[in-house]
Write an enzyme that holds these catalytic residues in place. Structure first.
Site, mmCIF file in Angstrom:
data_model
loop_
_atom_site.group_PDB
_atom_site.id
_atom_site.type_symbol
_atom_site.label_atom_id
_atom_site.label_comp_id
_atom_site.label_asym_id
_atom_site.label_seq_id
_atom_site.Cartn_x
_atom_site.Cartn_y
_atom_site.Cartn_z
ATOM 1 N N GLU B 27 0.845 -1.195 0.000
ATOM 2 C CA GLU B 27 0.000 0.000 0.000
ATOM 3 C C GLU B 27 0.879 1.244 0.000
ATOM 4 O O GLU B 27 1.788 1.358 0.835
ATOM 5 C CB GLU B 27 -0.892 -0.003 1.249
ATOM 6 C CG GLU B 27 -1.909 -1.138 1.244
ATOM 7 C CD GLU B 27 -2.410 -1.501 2.644
ATOM 8 O OE1 GLU B 27 -2.110 -0.782 3.610
ATOM 9 O OE2 GLU B 27 -3.108 -2.534 2.747
ATOM 10 N N LEU B 56 -6.172 -1.648 -0.785
ATOM 11 C CA LEU B 56 -5.969 -1.652 0.667
ATOM 12 C C LEU B 56 -6.453 -2.984 1.261
ATOM 13 O O LEU B 56 -7.544 -3.060 1.817
ATOM 14 C CB LEU B 56 -6.742 -0.482 1.280
ATOM 15 C CG LEU B 56 -6.246 0.151 2.568
ATOM 16 C CD1 LEU B 56 -7.150 1.283 2.985
ATOM 17 C CD2 LEU B 56 -6.026 -0.812 3.678
ATOM 18 N N ALA B 57 -5.641 -4.027 1.109
ATOM 19 C CA ALA B 57 -6.085 -5.348 1.537
ATOM 20 C C ALA B 57 -4.870 -6.239 1.764
ATOM 21 O O ALA B 57 -4.236 -6.690 0.819
ATOM 22 C CB ALA B 57 -6.995 -5.957 0.476
ATOM 23 N N GLU B 58 -4.540 -6.478 3.028
ATOM 24 C CA GLU B 58 -3.317 -7.223 3.330
ATOM 25 C C GLU B 58 -3.408 -8.688 2.935
ATOM 26 O O GLU B 58 -2.438 -9.271 2.456
ATOM 27 C CB GLU B 58 -2.965 -7.106 4.815
ATOM 28 C CG GLU B 58 -2.428 -5.734 5.223
ATOM 29 C CD GLU B 58 -3.486 -4.668 5.284
ATOM 30 O OE1 GLU B 58 -4.692 -5.010 5.249
ATOM 31 O OE2 GLU B 58 -3.129 -3.475 5.368
ATOM 32 N N PHE B 81 2.270 -1.248 8.593
ATOM 33 C CA PHE B 81 2.649 -1.190 10.010
ATOM 34 C C PHE B 81 2.433 -2.578 10.600
ATOM 35 O O PHE B 81 1.540 -3.320 10.165
ATOM 36 C CB PHE B 81 1.775 -0.194 10.781
ATOM 37 C CG PHE B 81 2.237 1.230 10.686
ATOM 38 C CD1 PHE B 81 3.178 1.736 11.564
ATOM 39 C CD2 PHE B 81 1.733 2.066 9.707
ATOM 40 C CE1 PHE B 81 3.606 3.051 11.484
ATOM 41 C CE2 PHE B 81 2.150 3.389 9.611
ATOM 42 C CZ PHE B 81 3.086 3.876 10.497
ATOM 43 N N PHE B 84 -0.935 -4.193 11.264
ATOM 44 C CA PHE B 84 -1.826 -4.444 10.132
ATOM 45 C C PHE B 84 -1.444 -5.698 9.360
ATOM 46 O O PHE B 84 -1.931 -5.939 8.260
ATOM 47 C CB PHE B 84 -1.871 -3.225 9.203
ATOM 48 C CG PHE B 84 -2.229 -1.964 9.937
ATOM 49 C CD1 PHE B 84 -3.224 -1.993 10.915
ATOM 50 C CD2 PHE B 84 -1.576 -0.779 9.697
ATOM 51 C CE1 PHE B 84 -3.553 -0.855 11.621
ATOM 52 C CE2 PHE B 84 -1.906 0.367 10.403
ATOM 53 C CZ PHE B 84 -2.897 0.332 11.367
ATOM 54 N N TYR B 86 -2.068 -8.637 10.543
ATOM 55 C CA TYR B 86 -2.973 -9.730 10.915
ATOM 56 C C TYR B 86 -4.058 -10.059 9.884
ATOM 57 O O TYR B 86 -4.422 -11.221 9.760
ATOM 58 C CB TYR B 86 -3.559 -9.497 12.310
ATOM 59 C CG TYR B 86 -2.462 -9.490 13.337
ATOM 60 C CD1 TYR B 86 -1.808 -10.672 13.674
ATOM 61 C CD2 TYR B 86 -2.016 -8.316 13.915
ATOM 62 C CE1 TYR B 86 -0.756 -10.673 14.574
ATOM 63 C CE2 TYR B 86 -0.965 -8.305 14.813
ATOM 64 C CZ TYR B 86 -0.332 -9.491 15.137
ATOM 65 O OH TYR B 86 0.709 -9.492 16.013
ATOM 66 N N PRO B 87 -4.572 -9.086 9.149
ATOM 67 C CA PRO B 87 -5.497 -9.508 8.080
ATOM 68 C C PRO B 87 -4.829 -10.470 7.089
ATOM 69 O O PRO B 87 -5.516 -11.227 6.409
ATOM 70 C CB PRO B 87 -5.875 -8.181 7.401
ATOM 71 C CG PRO B 87 -5.713 -7.155 8.473
ATOM 72 C CD PRO B 87 -4.531 -7.619 9.281
ATOM 73 N N HIS B 127 0.423 0.601 15.800
ATOM 74 C CA HIS B 127 1.562 1.082 15.031
ATOM 75 C C HIS B 127 2.886 0.811 15.753
ATOM 76 O O HIS B 127 3.910 1.380 15.390
ATOM 77 C CB HIS B 127 1.446 2.587 14.764
ATOM 78 C CG HIS B 127 0.363 2.962 13.807
ATOM 79 N ND1 HIS B 127 -0.968 2.838 14.107
ATOM 80 C CD2 HIS B 127 0.403 3.443 12.536
ATOM 81 C CE1 HIS B 127 -1.689 3.255 13.068
ATOM 82 N NE2 HIS B 127 -0.887 3.616 12.115
HETATM 83 C C1 LIG Z 1 -5.611 -3.164 7.918
HETATM 84 C C2 LIG Z 1 -4.943 -1.835 7.751
HETATM 85 N N1 LIG Z 1 -4.016 -1.684 6.787
HETATM 86 C C3 LIG Z 1 -3.374 -0.509 6.645
HETATM 87 C C4 LIG Z 1 -3.660 0.545 7.456
HETATM 88 C C5 LIG Z 1 -2.921 1.855 7.290
HETATM 89 N N2 LIG Z 1 -3.844 2.883 6.810
HETATM 90 C C6 LIG Z 1 -4.438 3.738 7.675
HETATM 91 S S1 LIG Z 1 -5.549 4.700 6.919
HETATM 92 C C7 LIG Z 1 -5.253 4.019 5.411
HETATM 93 C C8 LIG Z 1 -6.044 4.503 4.225
HETATM 94 C C9 LIG Z 1 -7.517 4.425 4.455
HETATM 95 O O1 LIG Z 1 -8.233 4.896 3.379
HETATM 96 P P1 LIG Z 1 -9.803 4.911 3.353
HETATM 97 O O2 LIG Z 1 -10.344 3.585 3.747
HETATM 98 O O3 LIG Z 1 -10.210 5.437 2.028
HETATM 99 O O4 LIG Z 1 -10.211 5.918 4.501
HETATM 100 P P2 LIG Z 1 -9.843 7.461 4.693
HETATM 101 O O5 LIG Z 1 -8.697 7.527 5.655
HETATM 102 O O6 LIG Z 1 -9.507 8.036 3.363
HETATM 103 O O7 LIG Z 1 -11.059 8.066 5.289
HETATM 104 C C10 LIG Z 1 -4.264 3.041 5.521
HETATM 105 C C11 LIG Z 1 -3.727 2.276 4.390
HETATM 106 C C12 LIG Z 1 -4.639 0.336 8.455
HETATM 107 N N3 LIG Z 1 -4.985 1.319 9.308
HETATM 108 N N4 LIG Z 1 -5.259 -0.846 8.578
#
Ligand SMILES: Cc1ncc(C[n+]2csc(CCOP(=O)(O)OP(=O)(O)O)c2C)c(N)n1
Lengths: 375, 323
Positions: B27, B56-58, B81, B84, B86-87, B127
């Site tokens: 990501e 956005l999908a581990e 981080f 994250f 665990y998914p 984190h």
């Molecule tokens: C499972 C997971 N992977 C990665 C992250 C790191 N991370 C935090 S916010 C984010 C982007 C989120 O985007 P979106 O779902 O569009 O929500 P927005 O923050 O734009 O409201 C990422 C990759 C996380 N919090 N959780």
């Protein structure tokens, strides 16, 4: 199910929609505007506090006020919300003190409000996890017979908030499957703010997000997320459908994250300022102000008083955040289990004794072997 | 002088130059260069097929990396981080780890899963986690942790070249603070080996990742008090390379293991047990552990209580010495 729902244009003109209407009068619109104004101030204040080192991190909501306040105000007391980490406007509508939200971002706790009392769960940082919690909670609501009774004080809906990026997670897709399968009284409220950190919407979906719902077997609707009248009307309808036993709805609030993803992010590395300028013209507050002024629904005095109210809020947050109590070491240990076990209690007591050893020892330069040997 | 972050970036670049089958997935790793900028500039130079910005999908990231590996690629996955990962846990422990075994050795899984790990950066929830024991407990995975820029540069390349799946732990709080001179004429230490990073006579401190720095600081402080600590950087957590550790402990007679992860069933438990088995007659005191408490990682303003620091380490040293 329906076209992009907009009831108030960026210029502040009312629009008709065949399926949705906003029925509140000027009083209520002024009060929605007030909430958006105060929430925006709360957000600006938090960003400033982070810059001054008072918060570890902040996830700004600027640009998303209409989506959040619209959705938040459509709730009833008995409804239950499962937020992500940017739902400061919804938290506001649930009567959560902004200082409790700041306390989380200051690094004092993980959210200090009572989720049961407020009908608002703790923020969830693992993307998408809460969508499943919302569905499970909604399944509980069904079992409690709190859907479809016709009693407005009893029928309950559940809301799961998440972003456009979150729709890629397995958990969110599994939540869709469960909700559809059980016809759970849940509203999936996706704030499509166009970006998941640096990843644009196209990286998550080739089709408009709201259309995904159809594939799972429930309706989806796309609403102008910068139009508070429309987000209110659409969310209220979806909530009502859920309360009546009609099952889940996906609401895609089409909006924009005006600021950085969080205060550690640098959006200039991945998006063009043109885009930001373009969205500025769709500002959720400006259009309501234009509407109120044009129709003589609010006087200058209203805006002046509101500005003063916002200043007072800012001041309260600035002083309040510095007065928040620091976490104690005991909070580390005593909150792990409902009933602490002997081993962990021994760790806690051992750490107490260790800390006490510093109090007894003569002060040294930050503690060295001498301190330790002195025990 | 090069930072740990830049060293990883240079190591990844080298690996990509050397082998066109190396593909990076994660990501925000493309245009943004990753939230820690470890992949900065790589997409620009190697293109979007080699540095893949993923949805956005581990589970998706690791699962699709399995497929790429099956097709002959060498995926290097970035988990944004520690909390994250665990998914993707199911994919890692059930699929990645077992593929070679299940296929009777017919298929290899040359995958690297990079995880910025551990705490001390004042971050919000999820984190600052140290999940190493969960992966080290999984047969079929190898787990390594770098602790300095020079190791980072070489270890990432060695890990990518390895035919087995490797969980590669990067101490995030040292990314931008730790600098070293990288002399390419000095050959790298083999990947799966621990290393004595400071000589000493009175006690052996075993550390890895971020706690190596803590241990070295503690050793410097102890020296002023007349105590001589030997510090071993474990570097590889699975497999463990304990022969140098045993040699050290036989000489000093005492050992303290320090890590940020929870103490119960952590790496320290394994290391202490193995030292007890191998060096029982040389020991002057039981092997002690200094680790994170058996509590969730606390909010940022309480992390100083959770993290083993120089004082807690020296306290354990003292307990061992006065046994
Ligand atoms: C499972 C997971 N992977 C990665 C992250 C790191 N991370 C935090 S916010 C984010 C982007 C989120 O985007 P979106 O779902 O569009 O929500 P927005 O923050 O734009 O409201 C990422 C990759 C996380 N919090 N959780």
């Amino acid at each position: 199910m329906s076209e992009f729902v907009q009831l108030l244009t960026p210029e502040g003109e009312r629009r008709e929609h065949p399926d949705y209407d906003y029925r509140g009068g000027p009083d209520q619109i002024r009060s929605l505007y007030r909430d958006m104004t105060l929430v925006r101030r709360f957000d600006a204040e938090a960003t400033a506090l982070q810059r001054h080192g008072e918060l570890g991190l902040w996830a700004p909501l600027v640009g998303q006020e209409a989506a959040q306040v619209g959705a938040g105000r459509a709730l009833r007391a008995q409804d239950h919300v499962f937020p992500t980490y940017r739902e400061h406007g919804v938290a506001w509508c649930r009567g959560i003190d902004p200082l409790q939200v700041l306390s989380l971002f200051r690094g004092i706790d993980y959210g200090s409000w009572d989720p049961t009392e407020k009908g608002f769960n703790l923020y969830t940082l693992v993307i998408g996890a809460q969508a499943l919690h919302a569905v499970g909670y909604a399944m509980g609501v069904q079992r409690d017979g709190a859907v479809g009774t016709g009693d407005p004080d009893r029928d309950t809906a559940v809301v799961a908030h998440f972003g456009d990026g979150a729709t890629s997670q397995g958990d969110v897709n599994e939540a869709f499957v469960f909700a559809a399968s059980y016809q759970a009284p849940v509203v999936f409220f996706c704030q499509n703010n166009q970006w998941a950190i640096s990843e644009p919407l196209e990286r998550q979906s080739r089709i408009p997000l709201y259309r995904r719902a159809e594939g799972f077997g429930f309706p989806g609707v796309q609403v102008d997320g910068n139009d508070i009248l429309a987000t209110y009307a659409v969310t209220q309808a979806a909530l009502q459908r859920a309360r009546e036993g009609g099952g889940p709805t996906l609401v895609e609030a089409y909006t924009y994250r005006m600021g950085a993803h969080t205060t550690t992010d640098d959006p200039t590395r991945y998006r063009l300022s043109d885009e930001v300028e373009h969205w500025k013209l769709k500002d959720p507050l400006a259009r309501v102000e234009a509407y109120l002024r044009r129709n003589g629904f609010a006087t200058d005095a209203f805006f002046t008083e509101l500005a003063a109210e916002a200043d007072a809020l800012g001041e309260r947050l600035r002083t309040g955040v510095r007065q928040l109590a620091e976490p104690t070491p005991h909070q580390l240990f005593d909150r792990v289990y409902a009933e602490i076990g002997d081993e962990l209690a021994a760790q806690r007591d051992g750490y107490d004794a260790y800390l006490a050893s510093f109090a007894d020892a003569a002060p040294t330069d930050g503690g060295t072997l001498e301190t330790a040997v002195a025990r | 002088m090069i930072t740990l972050a830049k060293a990883l970036n240079a190591g990844l670049r080298k690996a990509m130059e050397n082998d066109p089958k190396v593909v990076l997935l994660g990501e925000d790793i493309g245009r943004l260069g990753g939230v820690f900028r470890i992949t900065d500039g790589l997409q620009k130079d190697f293109g979007e097929d080699r540095v893949v910005d993923t949805p956005l999908a581990e589970s998706g990231i690791v699962g699709s990396a399995v497929g790429l590996a099956l097709r002959g690629y060498r995926p290097v996955v970035e988990i944004q981080f520690d909390g994250f990962v665990y998914p993707a846990y199911d994919q890692i422990v059930n699929q990645v780890a077992k593929m070679h075994f299940r296929t009777g050795g017919k298929v290899t899984m040359p995958m690297v899963i990079r995880i910025p790990f551990a705490g001390g950066i004042g971050a919000v929830e999820h984190h600052s986690e140290s999940p190493e024991a969960q992966f080290a407990h999984t047969p079929g995975l190898k787990v390594v942790a770098c602790s300095n820029p020079i190791d980072a540069y070489w270890m990432i390349q060695q890990a990518i070249a390895s035919p087995d799946p490797i969980v590669f732990l990067e101490p995030k709080r040292l990314y931008h603070s730790d600098k070293a001179e990288l002399d390419l004429a000095v050959p790298p230490v083999p990947l799966f080996s621990s290393r004595v990073v400071r000589r000493g006579d009175d006690l052996t401190v075993l550390a890895y990742g971020p706690t190596v720095k803590t241990a070295l600081n503690a050793a410097a402080a102890a020296e002023k008090e007349g105590t001589s600590l030997e510090v071993v950087d474990l570097r590889t957590l699975s497999p463990l390379d304990l022969a140098p550790v045993f040699a050290s402990v036989r000489r000093t007679g005492r050992a303290v293991v320090v890590h940020e992860a929870h103490t119960n069933l952590g790496m320290g438990a394994e290391v202490a047990a193995r030292i007890s088995e191998e060096c029982f007659h040389s020991l002057e005191a039981p092997v002690l552990r200094v680790g994170g408490f058996d509590t969730p990682y606390p909010p940022a303003r309480a992390e100083e209580h959770f993290l083993p620091d120089l004082d807690r380490l020296l306290d354990a040293v003292d307990r061992s010495l006065t046994w």
